[in-house]
Scaffold this active site. Structure first.
Site, mmCIF file in Angstrom:
data_model
loop_
_atom_site.group_PDB
_atom_site.id
_atom_site.type_symbol
_atom_site.label_atom_id
_atom_site.label_comp_id
_atom_site.label_asym_id
_atom_site.label_seq_id
_atom_site.Cartn_x
_atom_site.Cartn_y
_atom_site.Cartn_z
ATOM 1 N N TYR A 61 46.530 41.056 22.368
ATOM 2 C CA TYR A 61 47.235 42.319 22.224
ATOM 3 C C TYR A 61 47.024 42.906 20.825
ATOM 4 C CZ TYR A 61 49.714 40.490 26.341
ATOM 5 O OH TYR A 61 50.023 39.959 27.565
ATOM 6 N N HIS A 149 45.790 32.166 29.227
ATOM 7 C CA HIS A 149 45.764 33.609 29.458
ATOM 8 C C HIS A 149 44.553 34.015 30.299
ATOM 9 C CE1 HIS A 149 46.478 37.806 27.410
ATOM 10 N NE2 HIS A 149 46.827 37.783 28.690
#
Length: 349
Positions: A61, A149
């Protein structure tokens, strides 16, 4: 339930507890558009004021920007009063500073300068380095929850190397709980079945419009005493504001789904309930769901999510959605039972 009191649930069999509503910090990494640093900090402050104590981030992010901003915003708080999750699988390698942003102005969806490049790495060494790097960016001495992830295209390495590395880090106390986060259910179900994960983060697959997690994932979690954290409850926008041009899974919503969402909206608003509130509450009635994760980029968005959580959802609303053929999860009794437990909890609080 009142503003500063959000119920917490245990995460699987771990000692970690999360609030039923959690703060998704992807926007703090300038998701799609830049977020002013002061606004990012204010969003975290608003989450705290509303009783949210679980914050989710990732190196992906904003090339680490989300982790840095989140860590800075949480620094004044006592460490044992909140839970932070981050993720492994993408390492950030520095690139020469040529003074230019990413060619299209975005770095894989984030409005940040391309100071680093993301490199997939699900090796044991990569997992350990990722956690060490995240600890540095967050300014923490431990991670409460670490998720693999998006290992979709790295299944073998994820199970053979990355998962055992997370298990060792959990045993060492560097992380408190471990799991995997994905936009699909099949591999998450395998993690529940074949490993000792504490929880999985399932995005977009248990919503008013997509019940695929009910087929195997949620029953597997419930049977094994593991937890599911549900993200993407608005399916990237369609369930937040169904209209022509709305997105579903980050692409233009198919007309059939837009029509279904609009019909759902008409039903739930007949009970004085915003569609967004129904979408947020829907997953929470399942016994395997520990909480929902909602992204926010401003204090107003945080306060809105908290207000949605406090909304009263009558049983008749779910019944009518099913009667109209708009909700086909075949879990009516479970939904009613979940609402009964919610009513009992409200009486105790």
């Amino acid at each position: 339930m009142h503003g500063r009191d959000i119920e917490r649930n245990a995460l699987g069999r771990s000692a970690v507890e999360i609030t039923r509503l959690s703060f998704g910090a992807a926007a703090l990494g300038n998701l799609f558009t830049a977020v002013d640093p002061a606004q990012a900090a204010a969003a975290v402050d608003a989450a705290w004021d509303e009783g949210i104590r679980y914050f989710d981030t990732a190196p992906h992010y904003g090339l680490g920007l989300s982790e840095r901003r989140l860590g800075e915003a949480l620094r004044p708080r006592l460490r044992d009063t909140y839970v932070v999750s981050t993720k492994v699988g993408r390492l950030l390698d520095p690139v020469p500073d040529v003074g230019f942003p990413a060619a299209d102005g975005l770095s894989e969806g984030f409005a940040v300068r391309a100071t680093h490049r993301r490199r997939w790495d699900f090796s044991a060494d990569g997992v350990r380095r990722s956690i060490e790097d995240s600890l540095g960016r967050l300014g923490l001495d431990r991670i409460d929850i670490a998720y693999l992830h998006d290992p979709d295209d790295h299944e073998e390495a994820a199970f053979r190397e990355a998962y055992p590395a997370l298990e060792r880090l959990r045993a060492e106390g560097v992380v408190g709980a471990i799991g995997a986060g994905m936009n699909q259910t099949a591999m998450l179900t395998r993690f529940l079945r074949d490993t000792d994960v504490d929880a999985v983060l399932c995005a977009g697959r248990y919503t008013l419009l997509d019940h695929s997690a009910l087929t195997a994932l949620l029953p597997e979690a419930a049977a094994r005493g593991r937890s599911v954290v549900v993200g993407g409850v608005f399916n990237s926008g369609l369930l937040a504001d169904p209209r022509p041009g709305a997105t579903y899974d980050y692409a233009a919503a198919p007309l059939r789904l837009l029509d279904r969402a609009l019909r759902m909206k008409a039903v739930v608003e007949g009970y004085g309930v915003p569609l967004r509130a129904a979408a947020l509450h829907y997953p929470l009635a399942h016994p395997a769901v520990a909480g929902v994760l909602v992204g926010a980029r401003s204090p107003d968005e945080v306060r809105d999510a908290a207000a949605l959580l406090r909304a009263e959802i009558p049983d008749a609303l779910w019944d009518e959605l099913r009667a109209e053929g708009l909700l086909t999860d075949e879990k009516g009794d479970g939904r009613r039972e979940g609402n009964r437990h919610e009513a009992e909890r409200r009486e105790r609080s």
